[in-house]
Write a protein that holds these residues in place. Structure first.
Motif, mmCIF file in Angstrom:
data_model
loop_
_atom_site.group_PDB
_atom_site.id
_atom_site.type_symbol
_atom_site.label_atom_id
_atom_site.label_comp_id
_atom_site.label_asym_id
_atom_site.label_seq_id
_atom_site.Cartn_x
_atom_site.Cartn_y
_atom_site.Cartn_z
ATOM 1 N N ALA A 85 -9.820 -12.904 -53.772
ATOM 2 C CA ALA A 85 -10.059 -14.103 -54.960
ATOM 3 C C ALA A 85 -9.873 -15.151 -55.425
ATOM 4 C CB ALA A 85 -10.582 -13.436 -56.798
ATOM 5 N N LEU A 86 -8.334 -15.418 -55.339
ATOM 6 C CA LEU A 86 -8.167 -16.592 -54.764
ATOM 7 C C LEU A 86 -8.077 -17.416 -53.281
ATOM 8 C CD1 LEU A 86 -4.141 -16.029 -56.270
ATOM 9 C CD2 LEU A 86 -5.866 -16.758 -56.783
ATOM 10 N N GLY A 87 -8.345 -16.065 -52.950
ATOM 11 C CA GLY A 87 -9.209 -17.703 -50.966
ATOM 12 C C GLY A 87 -9.757 -18.025 -51.099
ATOM 13 N N HIS A 88 -11.302 -18.168 -52.681
ATOM 14 C CA HIS A 88 -12.243 -18.985 -52.475
ATOM 15 C C HIS A 88 -11.499 -20.063 -52.736
ATOM 16 C CE1 HIS A 88 -13.782 -14.767 -53.027
ATOM 17 N NE2 HIS A 88 -15.309 -15.072 -51.976
ATOM 18 N N ALA A 89 -10.079 -20.655 -53.218
ATOM 19 C CA ALA A 89 -9.855 -22.030 -53.885
ATOM 20 C C ALA A 89 -9.269 -22.681 -52.511
ATOM 21 C CB ALA A 89 -8.997 -21.633 -54.958
ATOM 22 N N LEU A 90 -9.072 -21.797 -51.389
ATOM 23 C CA LEU A 90 -8.085 -21.913 -49.755
ATOM 24 C C LEU A 90 -9.773 -22.557 -49.411
ATOM 25 C CD1 LEU A 90 -4.691 -20.057 -50.276
ATOM 26 C CD2 LEU A 90 -5.348 -22.080 -51.180
ATOM 27 N N VAL A 91 -10.852 -21.622 -48.513
ATOM 28 C CA VAL A 91 -11.619 -22.063 -48.138
ATOM 29 C C VAL A 91 -12.189 -22.396 -48.938
ATOM 30 C CG1 VAL A 91 -12.471 -21.015 -45.986
ATOM 31 C CG2 VAL A 91 -9.890 -19.796 -46.421
ATOM 32 N N ASP A 92 -13.572 -23.205 -48.342
ATOM 33 C CA ASP A 92 -15.015 -23.718 -48.452
ATOM 34 C C ASP A 92 -15.933 -23.638 -47.254
ATOM 35 O OD1 ASP A 92 -13.896 -25.128 -50.184
ATOM 36 O OD2 ASP A 92 -14.057 -27.010 -49.638
ATOM 37 N N GLU A 93 -15.586 -22.576 -46.819
ATOM 38 C CA GLU A 93 -16.479 -22.018 -45.628
ATOM 39 C C GLU A 93 -17.015 -20.616 -46.355
ATOM 40 O OE1 GLU A 93 -18.603 -22.204 -42.113
ATOM 41 O OE2 GLU A 93 -17.923 -23.496 -42.579
ATOM 42 N N TRP A 97 -16.026 -17.022 -47.121
ATOM 43 C CA TRP A 97 -16.497 -16.245 -48.791
ATOM 44 C C TRP A 97 -17.335 -14.990 -48.511
ATOM 45 C CZ3 TRP A 97 -18.024 -19.941 -53.340
ATOM 46 C CH2 TRP A 97 -16.272 -20.556 -53.169
ATOM 47 N N ILE A 98 -18.299 -15.422 -47.471
ATOM 48 C CA ILE A 98 -19.130 -13.437 -47.630
ATOM 49 C C ILE A 98 -17.709 -12.544 -46.870
ATOM 50 C CG2 ILE A 98 -20.710 -12.233 -46.137
ATOM 51 C CD1 ILE A 98 -22.320 -14.763 -46.118
ATOM 52 N N LEU A 99 -17.612 -12.843 -46.265
ATOM 53 C CA LEU A 99 -15.627 -11.785 -45.539
ATOM 54 C C LEU A 99 -15.326 -11.626 -47.013
ATOM 55 C CD1 LEU A 99 -14.670 -9.810 -43.879
ATOM 56 C CD2 LEU A 99 -13.767 -12.416 -42.662
#
Length: 474
Positions: A85-93, A97-99
């Motif tokens: 969930a926090l990974g969505h804040a670090l990456v905009d690709e 996000w699908i992964l």
């Protein structure tokens, strides 16, 4: 007799926080992608990835729980989901996000499996219905709170992701501190998909197409409402009204399904939902009217699954209900992953209103299919008390069959308790000689499901010292 709400307070608290975080993440991503003006197809693909992850997680979860135990499996899954969930804040690709969405689905399915297997083994036979209904009500309230929480952060910044991570972190606390006995792992329920489709084609067809409708709503309704110009707090109200309607409709629909033919009730539901969805698609947005219509949509759309499940259970023997439950959940997951892809494509090509246009088309196809199948089948035998409460989203696992009050406990043990195969028995002696102390444990579990305290006896061939604390006797 102990109150189940008090007895399982720690597990219900964990369920509430888990579902709240999952519901908030789904709505946040739909709104966030809409604000970013991402093509609708990407939004549909991201929501489909979640349901694909749920289906895949049902296999992974069994192995993980069997290897490390329930609490360790839950803690590991919660940590992975929080990090994703926090990974969505670090990456905009968007591909990343699908992964991440796929990983969240797999992790949350493992969490559901831990909770449901634990509730199943610890519940007394006389309280299974109450325990199951309480679990579903807590899940519904978690979904409602998750939708409402988005209104606290209308800017859609990083705060919702932080709240999601906090909830996933806190859901570990109640289950980690519980003093209840750890349940034994269960094996995957037997899958005989063709067999159950022959015995209950109307029910499984309803679940397949109904899940496309529900999956499309959860995945794309936030983006649909946002595209109408609604601010996040209004979108949260829109979603909450729909889910609340689904909760309130469960009991009266269950009573109605005990009075009239369930196949006929599904067809009536189908016609009404098709007309309503078409009306929503064609009617210009009006604040009050739209809330009323989406409330009615929740009543009709979120009762497809329990009605169809009750119909399916009335067509099989009690000993087959464990395998049927696994088939139903697989069908739901696949349908819910396909629906958002089709709906998002139509929305991108033909406009925002095609979300409900697609749903209306689904109901037409479902009605025609049900009429054809019904004409080929003999009349059903209605059985009361087959209807059980179910959530509009897939917030359960294949192990929910074991918790289902309609399922005989002995059949659960027979079908889902690990037993050595004939080949393993023939090769057992040679395998023990070749394996060292790190070899896989071979466990045979026995359950005592009397109202007295549960005793779990484990007979082992090989045990590591580190695993001795996972085998407990109460």
């Amino acid at each position: 007799m102990a109150n189940p709400l008090r007895t399982f307070a720690s597990l219900y608290s964990t369920t509430l926080l888990t579902v709240l975080a999952g519901g908030l993440l789904t709505t946040y991503l739909g709104l966030r992608l809409s604000v970013m003006h991402v093509p609708q197809l990407w939004i549909g693909g991201m929501m489909s990835a979640y349901y694909v992850g749920l289906v895949a997680g049902s296999k992974i979860g069994h192995r993980l729980i069997a290897q490390v135990g329930h609490i360790r499996a839950f803690v590991a899954s919660a940590g992975i989901v929080a990090a994703s969930a926090l990974g969505h804040a670090l990456v905009d690709e968007l591909a990343v996000w699908i992964l991440l969405r796929l990983i969240v689905g797999m992790g949350m399915m493992c969490q559901y499996m831990v909770l449901e297997s634990w509730l199943n083994e610890q519940a007394e036979s006389s309280q299974r219905g109450t325990v199951f209904a309480s679990y579903m009500i807590v899940s519904y309230f978690g979904l409602i709170l998750g939708q409402g929480a988005i209104s606290l952060y209308p800017e859609l910044g990083l705060e919702p992701l932080l709240l999601i991570a906090i909830c996933f972190a806190l859901c570990i606390v109640p289950i980690s501190l519980t003093r209840r006995i750890h349940p034994a792992p269960l094996v995957p329920a037997p899958l005989k998909i063709a067999h159950y489709w022959r015995k209950a084609p109307q029910a499984l067809t309803t679940i397949a197409i109904g899940s496309m409708i529900v999956g499309s709503f959860y995945g794309l309704a936030p983006a649909y409402a946002s595209n109408l110009g609604l601010p996040p707090e209004k979108v949260a109200t829109y979603m909450t009204a729909t889910i609340l309607a689904g909760l309130l409709a469960q009991w009266p629909m269950g009573k109605l399904s005990d009075i009239m033919s369930r196949s006929r009730l599904i067809r009536i539901n189908c016609v009404l939902l098709g007309i309503l969805a078409l009306a929503i698609a064609l009617t210009p947005y009006h604040p009050t009217l739209s809330l009323v219509m989406t409330f009615l949509f929740g009543i009709l759309g979120f009762t497809f699954y329990p009605l169809a499940t009750a119909l399916a259970n009335s067509r099989v023997e009690q000993s087959e209900r464990v395998g049927l439950s696994a088939t139903i959940l697989l069908t739901f997951g696949l349908g819910a992953s396909i629906g958002p892809l089709i709906a998002s494509t139509l929305m991108q090509w033909l406009g925002n209103s095609m979300l409900y246009g697609f749903m209306s088309a689904c109901t037409l196809i479902l009605f025609l299919r049900l009429r054809y199948v019904h004409s080929q089948q003999k009349a059903e035998t209605n059985v009361t008390q087959d209807y059980i409460m179910a959530t509009g989203d897939l917030v359960s696992s294949p192990l929910a069959a074991a918790l289902d009050p309609r399922v005989d406990v002995e059949s659960v043990q027979e079908q889902m308790t690990p037993t050595p195969s004939d080949d393993e028995e023939d090769l057992g002696a040679d395998a023990l000689e070749d394996n060292d102390t790190d070899s896989e444990q071979q466990l045979t579990f026995e359950f005592d499901v009397n109202p007295e305290p549960t005793f779990i006896e484990a007979e082992t061939n090989v045990l590591e010292e580190s695993d001795l604390d996972t085998v407990k006797t109460a």
